[in-house]
Design a protein around this motif. Sequence first.
Motif, PDB file in Angstrom:
ATOM      1  N   ALA A 114      37.219  15.579  41.485  1.00 54.07           N
ATOM      2  CA  ALA A 114      36.561  15.487  42.910  1.00 54.07           C
ATOM      3  C   ALA A 114      35.507  16.420  42.957  1.00 54.07           C
ATOM      4  CB  ALA A 114      37.462  15.704  43.945  1.00 54.07           C
ATOM      5  N   ASP A 115      34.261  16.167  43.781  1.00 57.50           N
ATOM      6  CA  ASP A 115      33.315  16.853  43.856  1.00 57.50           C
ATOM      7  C   ASP A 115      33.571  18.222  44.385  1.00 57.50           C
ATOM      8  OD1 ASP A 115      30.804  14.241  44.810  1.00 57.50           O
ATOM      9  OD2 ASP A 115      31.591  14.824  42.649  1.00 57.50           O
ATOM     10  N   SER A 116      34.564  18.405  45.361  1.00 55.10           N
ATOM     11  CA  SER A 116      34.852  19.446  46.289  1.00 55.10           C
ATOM     12  C   SER A 116      35.467  20.579  45.121  1.00 55.10           C
ATOM     13  CB  SER A 116      35.840  19.155  47.200  1.00 55.10           C
ATOM     14  OG  SER A 116      37.001  18.713  46.601  1.00 55.10           O
ATOM     15  N   VAL A 117      35.933  20.252  43.849  1.00 52.57           N
ATOM     16  CA  VAL A 117      36.502  21.243  42.969  1.00 52.57           C
ATOM     17  C   VAL A 117      35.844  21.440  41.601  1.00 52.57           C
ATOM     18  CG1 VAL A 117      38.753  20.459  43.985  1.00 52.57           C
ATOM     19  CG2 VAL A 117      38.038  19.484  41.832  1.00 52.57           C
ATOM     20  N   LYS A 118      34.746  20.583  41.484  1.00 49.30           N
ATOM     21  CA  LYS A 118      33.819  20.720  40.205  1.00 49.30           C
ATOM     22  C   LYS A 118      33.617  22.232  40.229  1.00 49.30           C
ATOM     23  CE  LYS A 118      32.212  16.142  39.758  1.00 49.30           C
ATOM     24  NZ  LYS A 118      31.213  14.946  39.758  1.00 49.30           N
ATOM     25  N   THR A 148      44.022  24.238  50.564  1.00 53.87           N
ATOM     26  CA  THR A 148      45.461  24.103  51.028  1.00 53.87           C
ATOM     27  C   THR A 148      45.824  22.792  51.118  1.00 53.87           C
ATOM     28  OG1 THR A 148      45.278  26.278  52.068  1.00 53.87           O
ATOM     29  CG2 THR A 148      47.043  24.835  52.819  1.00 53.87           C
ATOM     30  N   ALA A 149      47.005  22.478  50.533  1.00 60.34           N
ATOM     31  CA  ALA A 149      47.706  21.328  50.531  1.00 60.34           C
ATOM     32  C   ALA A 149      48.891  21.187  49.723  1.00 60.34           C
ATOM     33  CB  ALA A 149      46.669  20.076  50.106  1.00 60.34           C
ATOM     34  N   VAL A 150      49.518  20.173  49.904  1.00 56.48           N
ATOM     35  CA  VAL A 150      50.705  19.706  48.998  1.00 56.48           C
ATOM     36  C   VAL A 150      49.808  18.998  47.699  1.00 56.48           C
ATOM     37  CG1 VAL A 150      52.666  18.500  48.401  1.00 56.48           C
ATOM     38  CG2 VAL A 150      52.343  19.585  50.570  1.00 56.48           C
ATOM     39  N   TYR A 151      50.217  19.578  46.497  1.00 59.02           N
ATOM     40  CA  TYR A 151      49.632  19.015  45.316  1.00 59.02           C
ATOM     41  C   TYR A 151      50.545  18.213  44.605  1.00 59.02           C
ATOM     42  CZ  TYR A 151      45.205  21.601  45.835  1.00 59.02           C
ATOM     43  OH  TYR A 151      44.005  22.060  46.484  1.00 59.02           O
ATOM     44  N   TYR A 152      50.322  16.961  44.160  1.00 58.04           N
ATOM     45  CA  TYR A 152      51.075  15.800  43.516  1.00 58.04           C
ATOM     46  C   TYR A 152      50.708  15.554  42.242  1.00 58.04           C
ATOM     47  CZ  TYR A 152      53.073  15.064  48.341  1.00 58.04           C
ATOM     48  OH  TYR A 152      53.601  15.154  49.546  1.00 58.04           O
ATOM     49  N   CYS A 153      51.757  15.675  41.274  1.00 54.53           N
ATOM     50  CA  CYS A 153      51.273  15.230  39.773  1.00 54.53           C
ATOM     51  C   CYS A 153      51.467  13.639  39.928  1.00 54.53           C
ATOM     52  CB  CYS A 153      52.452  15.957  39.144  1.00 54.53           C
ATOM     53  SG  CYS A 153      52.051  15.614  37.191  1.00 54.53           S
ATOM     54  N   ASN A 154      50.659  12.970  39.200  1.00 58.48           N
ATOM     55  CA  ASN A 154      50.518  11.532  38.911  1.00 58.48           C
ATOM     56  C   ASN A 154      50.567  11.304  37.613  1.00 58.48           C
ATOM     57  OD1 ASN A 154      48.550   8.983  38.933  1.00 58.48           O
ATOM     58  ND2 ASN A 154      50.198   8.794  40.332  1.00 58.48           N
ATOM     59  N   LEU A 155      51.266  10.044  37.245  1.00 61.70           N
ATOM     60  CA  LEU A 155      50.965   9.470  35.873  1.00 61.70           C
ATOM     61  C   LEU A 155      51.112   7.945  36.128  1.00 61.70           C
ATOM     62  CD1 LEU A 155      52.814  10.210  32.681  1.00 61.70           C
ATOM     63  CD2 LEU A 155      52.677   7.794  33.318  1.00 61.70           C
ATOM     64  N   ARG A 172      45.795  10.993  51.070  1.00 61.86           N
ATOM     65  CA  ARG A 172      45.989  11.941  49.893  1.00 61.86           C
ATOM     66  C   ARG A 172      44.694  11.673  49.076  1.00 61.86           C
ATOM     67  NH1 ARG A 172      51.484  10.945  46.670  1.00 61.86           N
ATOM     68  NH2 ARG A 172      52.320  11.740  48.596  1.00 61.86           N
ATOM     69  N   GLU A 173      44.253  12.624  48.471  1.00 63.03           N
ATOM     70  CA  GLU A 173      43.068  12.416  47.562  1.00 63.03           C
ATOM     71  C   GLU A 173      43.187  12.962  46.160  1.00 63.03           C
ATOM     72  OE1 GLU A 173      39.946  14.936  49.264  1.00 63.03           O
ATOM     73  OE2 GLU A 173      40.884  16.634  48.732  1.00 63.03           O
ATOM     74  N   LEU A 174      42.272  12.282  45.083  1.00 65.27           N
ATOM     75  CA  LEU A 174      42.273  12.792  43.828  1.00 65.27           C
ATOM     76  C   LEU A 174      41.731  14.138  43.987  1.00 65.27           C
ATOM     77  CD1 LEU A 174      42.920  12.140  40.972  1.00 65.27           C
ATOM     78  CD2 LEU A 174      40.486  10.943  40.883  1.00 65.27           C
ATOM     79  N   VAL A 175      42.200  14.862  42.900  1.00 65.80           N
ATOM     80  CA  VAL A 175      41.798  16.206  42.628  1.00 65.80           C
ATOM     81  C   VAL A 175      41.158  16.199  41.425  1.00 65.80           C
ATOM     82  CG1 VAL A 175      42.084  18.502  42.282  1.00 65.80           C
ATOM     83  CG2 VAL A 175      43.154  17.532  44.299  1.00 65.80           C
ATOM     84  N   ALA A 176      41.775  15.911  40.271  1.00 69.62           N
ATOM     85  CA  ALA A 176      41.328  15.473  39.007  1.00 69.62           C
ATOM     86  C   ALA A 176      42.404  14.884  38.071  1.00 69.62           C
ATOM     87  CB  ALA A 176      41.289  17.082  38.475  1.00 69.62           C
TER      88      ALA A 176
END
Length: 119
Positions: A60-64, A90-97, A45-49
């Motif tokens: 993440a650099d990959s989505v900037k 393509t991935a499962v995207y998870y919300c985090n707080l 699992r990786e941080l997107v934003a």
Amino acid sequence: QVQLVESGGGLVQAGGSLRLSCAASGSIFSINVMGWYRQAPGKQRELVAGINSGGSVNYADSVKGRFTISRDNAKNTVYLQMNSLKPEDTAVYYCNLKHWYGAHEYDYWGQGTQVTVSS
């Protein structure tokens, strides 16, 4: 307790767009960070934003330049606008707080929403 409910995933062609939403409910402390992570098959699992309660963001650099995170504090909702999608998104995207009370960090996750980008 905090509950996170995600919506907006789906199937899209490469170059297309999707918007994810995550609504938080429950006892949310005023200082918090909401974010989106993703996990592709066989990968960690990786941080997107992420965006904090003051509005500061990181990506993440990959989505900037392609993804934009925003939040509506009145609705306790965070959004992820995803443009120029690529098959590697393509991935499962998870919300985090994450929020803090004194020295204690509390960490909550949504159930995940599938994003599939076809080539």
